[in-house]
Design a protein around this motif. Structure first.
Motif, PDB file in Angstrom:
ATOM      1  N   ARG A 195       0.817  -1.330   0.047  1.00 61.38           N
ATOM      2  CA  ARG A 195      -0.153  -0.071  -0.028  1.00 61.38           C
ATOM      3  C   ARG A 195       0.929   1.271  -0.038  1.00 61.38           C
ATOM      4  O   ARG A 195       0.636   2.274  -0.888  1.00 61.38           O
ATOM      5  N   THR A 196       1.843   1.368   1.003  1.00 60.79           N
ATOM      6  CA  THR A 196       2.446   2.530   1.035  1.00 60.79           C
ATOM      7  C   THR A 196       3.458   2.588  -0.122  1.00 60.79           C
ATOM      8  O   THR A 196       3.937   3.691  -0.686  1.00 60.79           O
ATOM      9  N   HIS A 197       4.080   1.767  -0.724  1.00 62.39           N
ATOM     10  CA  HIS A 197       4.897   1.579  -1.854  1.00 62.39           C
ATOM     11  C   HIS A 197       4.271   2.211  -2.991  1.00 62.39           C
ATOM     12  O   HIS A 197       4.693   2.751  -4.139  1.00 62.39           O
ATOM     13  N   THR A 218      -7.301   5.465   3.607  1.00 61.18           N
ATOM     14  CA  THR A 218      -8.753   5.864   3.411  1.00 61.18           C
ATOM     15  C   THR A 218      -8.964   5.471   1.754  1.00 61.18           C
ATOM     16  O   THR A 218      -9.982   5.061   1.431  1.00 61.18           O
ATOM     17  N   ASP A 219      -8.101   5.903   0.792  1.00 61.77           N
ATOM     18  CA  ASP A 219      -8.223   5.380  -0.575  1.00 61.77           C
ATOM     19  C   ASP A 219      -8.305   3.924  -0.794  1.00 61.77           C
ATOM     20  O   ASP A 219      -9.195   3.526  -1.573  1.00 61.77           O
ATOM     21  N   LEU A 220      -7.789   2.957   0.010  1.00 61.45           N
ATOM     22  CA  LEU A 220      -7.979   1.605  -0.041  1.00 61.45           C
ATOM     23  C   LEU A 220      -9.131   1.364   0.451  1.00 61.45           C
ATOM     24  O   LEU A 220      -9.698   0.484  -0.010  1.00 61.45           O
ATOM     25  N   ALA A 221      -9.663   1.808   1.496  1.00 65.07           N
ATOM     26  CA  ALA A 221     -10.850   1.441   2.094  1.00 65.07           C
ATOM     27  C   ALA A 221     -11.937   1.652   1.230  1.00 65.07           C
ATOM     28  O   ALA A 221     -12.965   0.982   0.838  1.00 65.07           O
ATOM     29  N   LEU A 251      -8.742  -2.485   7.995  1.00 71.59           N
ATOM     30  CA  LEU A 251      -7.409  -2.343   7.261  1.00 71.59           C
ATOM     31  C   LEU A 251      -6.269  -2.016   8.320  1.00 71.59           C
ATOM     32  O   LEU A 251      -5.122  -2.741   8.216  1.00 71.59           O
ATOM     33  N   SER A 252      -6.491  -1.083   9.212  1.00 72.45           N
ATOM     34  CA  SER A 252      -5.438  -0.874  10.252  1.00 72.45           C
ATOM     35  C   SER A 252      -5.284  -2.028  11.043  1.00 72.45           C
ATOM     36  O   SER A 252      -4.086  -2.252  11.222  1.00 72.45           O
ATOM     37  N   ARG A 253      -6.262  -2.725  11.466  1.00 68.48           N
ATOM     38  CA  ARG A 253      -5.785  -3.812  12.262  1.00 68.48           C
ATOM     39  C   ARG A 253      -5.319  -4.899  11.389  1.00 68.48           C
ATOM     40  O   ARG A 253      -4.467  -5.761  11.908  1.00 68.48           O
TER      41      ARG A 253
END
Length: 188
Positions: free
Chosen positions: A12-14, A20-23, A33-35
């Motif tokens: 995701r960070t790469h 928010t975008d991925l959600a 997603l965070s968990r």
């Protein structure tokens, strides 16, 4: 399965994608997603499928499944200058093929043209590519192709805030990609 979180966060960070975008793209809540990324939630197939689809990776890659005895070479991607290069060929001294994924958040928006020996052919698979070639500033969409002598100062990157995927062939000076729409007529 414990390594899914770090892999997910890394992918995701790469690609410069926020939680928010991925959600929004997957329909999975930001907290879930965070968990997942922190290892506090076990990944399920119901979660992994939309994530793999959105991040454009196989579920096997996301979960780190062991390789299965496949005899083919699996060439490793390389990231540099905001671009992920996935080599598609390995033969030295001939035309080299790559799939490029260009992140809009990691590639400079201001063109920095350069030149070098060689010849390049680009084909846009997805997204919009900005190609600066000499005095020309072009925007290319899916299905469009360009070929050029790399001694001409050139630069390419995202035309907008979305990632772009490109297939590229690069060869030595004088070596060009030859395209043929119909077979050449045979001479007797």
């Amino acid at each position: 399965m414990a390594a899914v979180g770090p892999r997910l966060r890394g992918l995701r960070t790469h690609r410069g994608i926020t939680l928010t975008d991925l959600a929004a793209a997957t329909g999975i809540s930001i907290s879930t997603l965070s968990r997942l990324e922190s290892g506090q939630r076990r990944p399920t197939l119901e979660l992994l499928l939309p994530l793999a689809r959105e991040l454009r990776v196989a579920v096997d890659e996301l979960i780190g499944a062991p390789q299965t005895g496949d005899p083919r070479l699996h060439l490793k991607p390389v990231t540099r200058n905001g671009m992920t290069l996935l080599p598609l060929t390995r033969r030295a001294g001939s035309i080299q093929a790559y799939k490029l994924i260009i992140s809009p958040r990691q590639r400079p928006r201001e063109p920095e043209p350069s030149s070098h020996e060689g010849y390049e052919w680009l084909y846009v698979l997805d997204g919009r590519l900005r190609l600066v070639l000499g005095d020309n500033d072009l925007t290319m969409g899916p299905g469009e192709a360009a070929e050029f002598d790399t001694r001409t100062p050139h630069w390419f990157g995202n035309a907008d805030e979305h990632p772009v995927e490109v297939l590229t062939l690069f060869g030595r000076q004088g070596e060009r990609a030859h395209l043929r729409a119909v077979p050449a007529a045979r001479t007797s």
